[in-house]
Design an enzyme around this catalytic site. Structure first.
Site, PDB file in Angstrom:
ATOM      1  N   GLU A 104      -6.658 -46.528  37.683  1.00 52.11           N
ATOM      2  CA  GLU A 104      -6.275 -47.013  39.019  1.00 52.11           C
ATOM      3  C   GLU A 104      -7.481 -47.343  39.898  1.00 52.11           C
ATOM      4  O   GLU A 104      -7.570 -46.897  41.038  1.00 52.11           O
ATOM      5  CB  GLU A 104      -5.343 -46.006  39.693  1.00 52.11           C
ATOM      6  CG  GLU A 104      -4.056 -45.788  38.912  1.00 52.11           C
ATOM      7  CD  GLU A 104      -3.115 -44.762  39.537  1.00 52.11           C
ATOM      8  OE1 GLU A 104      -3.412 -44.264  40.649  1.00 52.11           O
ATOM      9  OE2 GLU A 104      -2.087 -44.451  38.910  1.00 52.11           O
ATOM     10  N   GLU A 136       2.935 -45.705  30.844  1.00 54.01           N
ATOM     11  CA  GLU A 136       3.670 -44.736  31.671  1.00 54.01           C
ATOM     12  C   GLU A 136       5.044 -45.287  32.044  1.00 54.01           C
ATOM     13  O   GLU A 136       5.480 -45.186  33.189  1.00 54.01           O
ATOM     14  CB  GLU A 136       2.878 -44.401  32.944  1.00 54.01           C
ATOM     15  CG  GLU A 136       1.485 -43.856  32.692  1.00 54.01           C
ATOM     16  CD  GLU A 136       0.725 -43.505  33.972  1.00 54.01           C
ATOM     17  OE1 GLU A 136       1.379 -43.333  35.029  1.00 54.01           O
ATOM     18  OE2 GLU A 136      -0.513 -43.402  33.922  1.00 54.01           O
TER      19      GLU A 136
END
EC number: 3.2.1.8
Length: 326
Positions: free
Chosen positions: A156, A262
């Site tokens: 991220e 995910e």
């Protein structure tokens, strides 16, 4: 009296075997086995000691999934809460569980701005942060060397406009923290696949998707050893995304593989889940899919009911649709 005793024994045996019945049922239609039969490496899920020690949850993991990602136990706040003081209880549990049950492991995650101890966030000196970064990556990876298929080395690091996030790593080291992280990781475990991982990479024309691909292409051209891009794929319902095209955009950056890391989808519709599975099947560099949990009971988005098993661990229509599609 004999009939009552027999009945009582039957009920006791049935109760004790509830988890194994689930395991047997799922083993006959394992998503992982079906997905691998299509040429992919794994269909996995996430977990940690809390969920993996739930016998019903564990039975499904053992029967249905071929890969595990630690949900929280390998993040920096869990592994090095104080400088130089490492704690591996949770991570060891997951790695040992995976080894005992023949599951591949995706290590998650080494460098992330979130769940980061305050002592790291407070570093302002370039040499200090470089040393801390290298030591953390080296210590964690060395412990599990040879046991982890792939590592999310950085996680991220992009803003929605495709620029780099202003984290402590970027603020102190600039873009060079990416090179430091990947070169350190490669030196520790040359056999592990090294990934950069992020969310909202679900549309090919989105600025973040293009920014990721452009940066990775540049970094690879500079010799930075990035093997893969992970697309988290936390999705809303309704299919207003183009996962196949997005994966192709990411794959065009020069990485050797991409993965859905995910996955969860609000509402868990059969159509949405099958579309995502087919997207990975259609992209040659997409090696696997990891769903972010087994049951809605333990999902971080439990109100959205986004997983393949409901809160009572029963398979949803989406589960059966994937099996049928495969």
């Amino acid at each position: 009296m004999v009939r009552l005793t027999v009945l009582a024994g039957f009920l006791l045996t049935s109760a004790a075997c509830s988890a194994c019945v689930i395991g047997e049922r799922q083993a006959a239609s394992s998503i992982n086995n079906a997905f691998k039969a299509k040429g992919k490496k794994y269909f996995g899920t996430c977990g940690d000691q809390g969920t993996l020690s739930d016998s019903t949850n564990s039975a499904i993991v053992k029967a249905d999934f071929g890969q595990l990602t630690p949900e929280n136990s390998m993040k920096w706040d869990a592994t090095e809460p104080n400088r130089g003081q490492f704690s591996f209880g949770g991570a060891d549990y997951l790695v040992n569980y995976a080894a005992s049950n023949g599951k591949m492991i995706r290590g998650h995650t080494l460098v992330w701005h979130s769940q980061l101890p305050g002592w790291v966030q407070g570093i302002t000196d370039k040499n200090t942060l470089t040393s801390v970064l290298k030591n953390h990556i080296t210590t964690v990876m060395q412990r599990y060397k040879g046991k982890v298929y792939a590592w999310d080395v950085v996680n991220e690091i992009f803003n929605e406009d495709g620029s780099l996030r202003k984290s402590v790593f970027y603020n102190v080291l600039g873009e060079d923290f990416v090179r430091i992280a990947f070169e350190t990781a490669r030196s520790v475990d040359p056999q592990a696949k090294l990934y950069i991982n992020d969310y909202n990479l679900d549309n090919a024309n989105y600025a973040k998707t293009k920014g990721m691909a452009d940066h990775v292409r540049k970094w690879i051209s500079q010799g930075i050893p990035i093997d893969g891009i992970g697309s988290q794929t936390h999705l809303g319902s309704g299919g207003s995304w183009t996962v196949k095209d997005a994966l192709n955009t990411l794959a065009s950056s020069g990485v050797s593989e991409v993965a859905i890391t995910e996955l969860d989808i609000a509402g868990a519709s059969s159509t949405d889940y099958v579309n995502v599975v087919n997207a990975c099947l259609s992209v040659s560099k997409c090696v696997g899919i990891t769903v972010w949990g087994v049951s809605d009971k333990y999902s971080w988005r439990s109100n959205d009911k986004p997983l393949l098993f409901d809160s009572n661990f029963q398979p949803k229509a989406a589960y059966n649709a994937i099996i049928s599609a495969l």
